[in-house]
Scaffold this motif. Structure first.
Motif, mmCIF file in Angstrom:
data_model
loop_
_atom_site.group_PDB
_atom_site.id
_atom_site.type_symbol
_atom_site.label_atom_id
_atom_site.label_comp_id
_atom_site.label_asym_id
_atom_site.label_seq_id
_atom_site.Cartn_x
_atom_site.Cartn_y
_atom_site.Cartn_z
ATOM 1 N N MET A 1 0.835 -1.193 0.000
ATOM 2 C CA MET A 1 0.000 0.000 0.000
ATOM 3 C C MET A 1 0.862 1.232 0.000
ATOM 4 S SD MET A 1 -3.015 -1.083 2.409
ATOM 5 C CE MET A 1 -2.198 -2.652 2.472
ATOM 6 N N SER A 2 0.457 2.223 -0.732
ATOM 7 C CA SER A 2 1.240 3.450 -0.757
ATOM 8 C C SER A 2 1.080 4.164 0.570
ATOM 9 C CB SER A 2 0.756 4.333 -1.907
ATOM 10 O OG SER A 2 -0.647 4.423 -1.882
ATOM 11 N N GLU A 3 2.070 4.970 0.900
ATOM 12 C CA GLU A 3 2.060 5.679 2.179
ATOM 13 C C GLU A 3 0.853 6.604 2.286
ATOM 14 O OE1 GLU A 3 4.073 6.052 5.170
ATOM 15 O OE2 GLU A 3 4.160 3.979 4.488
ATOM 16 N N ILE A 4 0.625 7.347 1.209
ATOM 17 C CA ILE A 4 -0.498 8.279 1.227
ATOM 18 C C ILE A 4 -1.667 7.634 0.490
ATOM 19 C CG2 ILE A 4 -1.305 10.563 0.573
ATOM 20 C CD1 ILE A 4 1.814 11.250 0.474
ATOM 21 N N ARG A 5 -2.682 7.315 1.225
ATOM 22 C CA ARG A 5 -3.838 6.689 0.603
ATOM 23 C C ARG A 5 -4.696 7.745 -0.060
ATOM 24 N NH1 ARG A 5 -5.174 1.706 1.480
ATOM 25 N NH2 ARG A 5 -7.308 2.219 0.936
ATOM 26 N N GLU A 123 3.060 -5.047 3.891
ATOM 27 C CA GLU A 123 2.347 -4.010 4.644
ATOM 28 C C GLU A 123 0.956 -4.479 5.043
ATOM 29 O OE1 GLU A 123 0.996 0.645 4.381
ATOM 30 O OE2 GLU A 123 1.953 -0.273 2.627
ATOM 31 N N ALA A 124 0.277 -5.135 4.105
ATOM 32 C CA ALA A 124 -1.076 -5.635 4.407
ATOM 33 C C ALA A 124 -1.023 -6.703 5.494
ATOM 34 C CB ALA A 124 -1.731 -6.186 3.142
ATOM 35 N N LEU A 131 2.179 -11.338 9.420
ATOM 36 C CA LEU A 131 3.437 -11.449 8.683
ATOM 37 C C LEU A 131 4.191 -12.733 9.049
ATOM 38 C CD1 LEU A 131 5.113 -9.988 6.563
ATOM 39 C CD2 LEU A 131 6.363 -8.856 8.417
ATOM 40 N N ASP A 132 4.118 -13.112 10.325
ATOM 41 C CA ASP A 132 4.833 -14.314 10.786
ATOM 42 C C ASP A 132 4.318 -15.589 10.134
ATOM 43 O OD1 ASP A 132 6.153 -12.651 12.407
ATOM 44 O OD2 ASP A 132 5.127 -13.244 14.267
ATOM 45 N N LEU A 133 3.075 -15.559 9.679
ATOM 46 C CA LEU A 133 2.462 -16.784 9.155
ATOM 47 C C LEU A 133 2.364 -16.768 7.638
ATOM 48 C CD1 LEU A 133 -0.446 -17.194 11.766
ATOM 49 C CD2 LEU A 133 1.904 -18.034 11.888
ATOM 50 N N ALA A 152 -6.744 -9.010 4.405
ATOM 51 C CA ALA A 152 -5.491 -8.502 3.831
ATOM 52 C C ALA A 152 -5.551 -8.545 2.305
ATOM 53 C CB ALA A 152 -4.309 -9.335 4.334
ATOM 54 N N ARG A 153 -6.104 -9.630 1.785
ATOM 55 C CA ARG A 153 -6.192 -9.797 0.341
ATOM 56 C C ARG A 153 -7.081 -8.730 -0.289
ATOM 57 N NH1 ARG A 153 -8.972 -15.161 -1.770
ATOM 58 N NH2 ARG A 153 -10.677 -14.084 -0.732
#
Ligand code: ATP
Ligand code: MG
Length: 349
Positions: A1-5, A123-124, A131-133, A152-153
Motif C-alpha cells: 500500500m502506498s504511504e499516502i492513501r 504491509e497488508a 506477517l509471521d504466518l 489482507a487480500r
C-alpha cells in the motif's frame, strides 16, 4: 500500500429497487454513506442486506435507481471497474497457495512489479498481524487467521470502499468480539469507507458509526446505534434493536388512571430499564407512574435480572441490575413497578 492513501469516498444510493424475476427484493432504497464512515446494514435473514451490498459491488441483476461511488455513477458498470473490495462470509481463500500468495494474487493479476508486490503484501500482512504466518497455507490457520487473510487480500489492492458481508459469522463468540475490534481498528487506520452486513445487533452497535435497519427490502431507519435504540421510529426497529415493551392498549396505574388510550395506529414503547421493580407499596417520584403487578418469570443474566411482570392485561419486561446481596423477586411475588414516563415513546409505524 502506498504511504499516502487516496481520499476516502462516500457512496450514494438513490431510489434503488431490485428484483429477482417477479420478486422485488429491494424497494426505494435511499442512502448516503459518508467518506470514511463505518456503515452497517442490519436486518433479519432475507431482508435484502446481501443483495444491497452486492448491488454496490456490481453483482446481481441490474437495479433501478442509481448507485454512486464518490462522484462516479457506477450503476450498470461491471464489478471489476468499480474498485471496491469485498470480503465474503466464506473467505474463499485458495487452499493450495500460501498466505503470501493468497494476498499477492490480486496484485499479480494487475501486472505490478514484483518488488512493489512484496512491499504491499508485507504491509497488508503487518496491518492484519499475519506477517509471521506468511508461508503457511489456509488449512494451517485458525478461522480468525483465515479471516485476516481474506481481509489482507482485499485491502492490498487499495479499494475505494470496503464491503464486508457477515465476515465474522463462522467464528466462535470470543473470536468474533476480537475480530470486530480488529476490523474497526484497521478501518480507522486506513480511513476506508466500509459497509458491513450483519444480522447481529450487538455486532452492529459496537462497530458502526451509523446503521441502516432493513426489513423486507425497505430501509426502516438510519441512525447511530444509540439513536436507533433510544428513538426508534417504528415497532420493527424498537423490537429488532434490543428488548422493548410495546403496548397497544391502555396501562392502568396504581391509582386507577389509564396512562394511555387504545389507538390502533399507535404503539406505546418503553425499555425494560425504564421500569424499576420494588416491594409493595412502592415509592414513585416525579416524572414516574406507579404500577402494580405480579412477577411471572425471572431470568438471571449475570449483571442484571430480567423479570416478566403481569400488569393488568399486559406482561411487561423489567430489567433490574444485579449485585451480590441485592434482593431478587420470585415468580408469584406482588410487586410495584415505577415507570419513568419521560422515556415513553409513541410509535406510529
Ligand atoms: N439469486 C437469487 N434469486 C432469487 N432470489 C434471491 C436471490 N438472492 C436472494 N434472493 C432473495 O432475495 C431476498 C433477500 O436476500 P438477501 O440474500 O439479500 O438477504 P439477507 O438480508 O442477506 O439475508 P441473510 O441474513 O440470510 O444473509 C431473499 O428473499 C432471497 O430469497
Ligand atoms: Mg446475506
Amino acid at each position: 500500500m502506498s504511504e499516502i492513501r487516496p481520499e476516502a469516498v462516500g457512496v450514494s444510493i438513490e431510489n434503488l429497487s431490485l428484483s429477482f424475476g417477479d420478486t422485488e427484493v429491494l424497494r426505494g432504497v435511499d442512502l448516503t454513506i459518508e467518506p470514511g464512515e463505518f456503515f452497517t446494514f442490519l436486518g433479519p435473514s432475507g431482508s435484502g442486506k446481501s443483495t444491497l451490498l452486492r448491488a454496490i459491488a456490481g453483482f446481481g441483476p441490474m437495479p433501478g435507481g442509481r448507485i454512486l461511488i464518490g462522484a462516479d455513477d457506477v450503476t450498470g458498470e461491471p464489478p471489476w471497474t468499480r474498485n471496491v473490495g469485498m470480503v465474503f462470509q466464506s473467505y474463499a481463500l485458495w487452499p493450495h497457495m500460501t498466505v503470501r500468495k493468497n494476498v499477492a494474487f490480486g496484485l499479480e493479476e494487475r501486472k505490478i512489479m514484483a518488488k512493489e508486490i512484496k512491499a504491499r503484501v508485507d504491509e497488508a500482512l503487518i496491518l492484519v498481524g499475519l506477517l509471521d504466518l506468511a508461508e503457511r497455507r489456509p488449512s494451517q490457520l485458525s478461522g480468525g487467521q483465515q479471516q485476516r487473510v481474506a481481509l489482507a487480500r482485499t485491502i492490498v489492492v487499495e479499494p475505494r470502499i470496503l464491503l464486508l458481508d457477515e465476515p465474522l459469522s463462522n467464528l466462535d463468540a470470543n473470536l468474533r468480539i476480537q475480530m470486530r475490534r480488529d476490523i474497526l481498528d484497521l478501518q480507522r487506520k486506513l480511513k476506508l469507507t466500509t459497509i458491513f452486513v450483519t444480522h447481529d445487533q450487538e455486532e452492529a452497535n459496537t462497530t458502526s458509526d451509523r446503521i441502516a435497519v432493513l426489513d423486507q427490502g425497505i430501509i426502516q431507519q438510519v441512525g447511530s446505534p444509540m439513536q436507533l435504540y433510544d428513538e426508534p421510529v417504528n415497532r420493527f426497529v424498537a423490537d429488532f434493536l434490543g428488548t422493548a415493551n410495546l403496548l397497544d392498549g391502555p396501562l392502568e396505574t396504581a391509582d386507577g388512571t389509564h396512562l394511555f388510550q387504545s389507538d390502533k395506529d399507535r404503539t406505546v414503547m418503553f425499555r425494560p430499564q425504564d421500569l424499576t421493580i420494588q416491594s409493595l407499596p412502592g415509592d414513585a417520584g416525579p416524572d414516574t407512574a406507579l404500577l402494580l403487578g405480579r412477577v411471572e418469570h425471572r431470568e438471571f443474566l449475570g449483571s442484571l435480572i430480567r423479570y416478566n411482570v403481569a400488569v393488568g392485561g399486559h406482561t411487561l419486561t423489567v430489567d433490574d441490575s444485579h449485585s451480590a446481596g441485592r434482593q431478587a423477586f420470585s415468580p408469584g411475588d406482588d410487586v410495584a413497578l415505577v415507570l419513568d414516563t419521560r422515556n415513553i415513546r409513541i410509535l406510529t409505524g
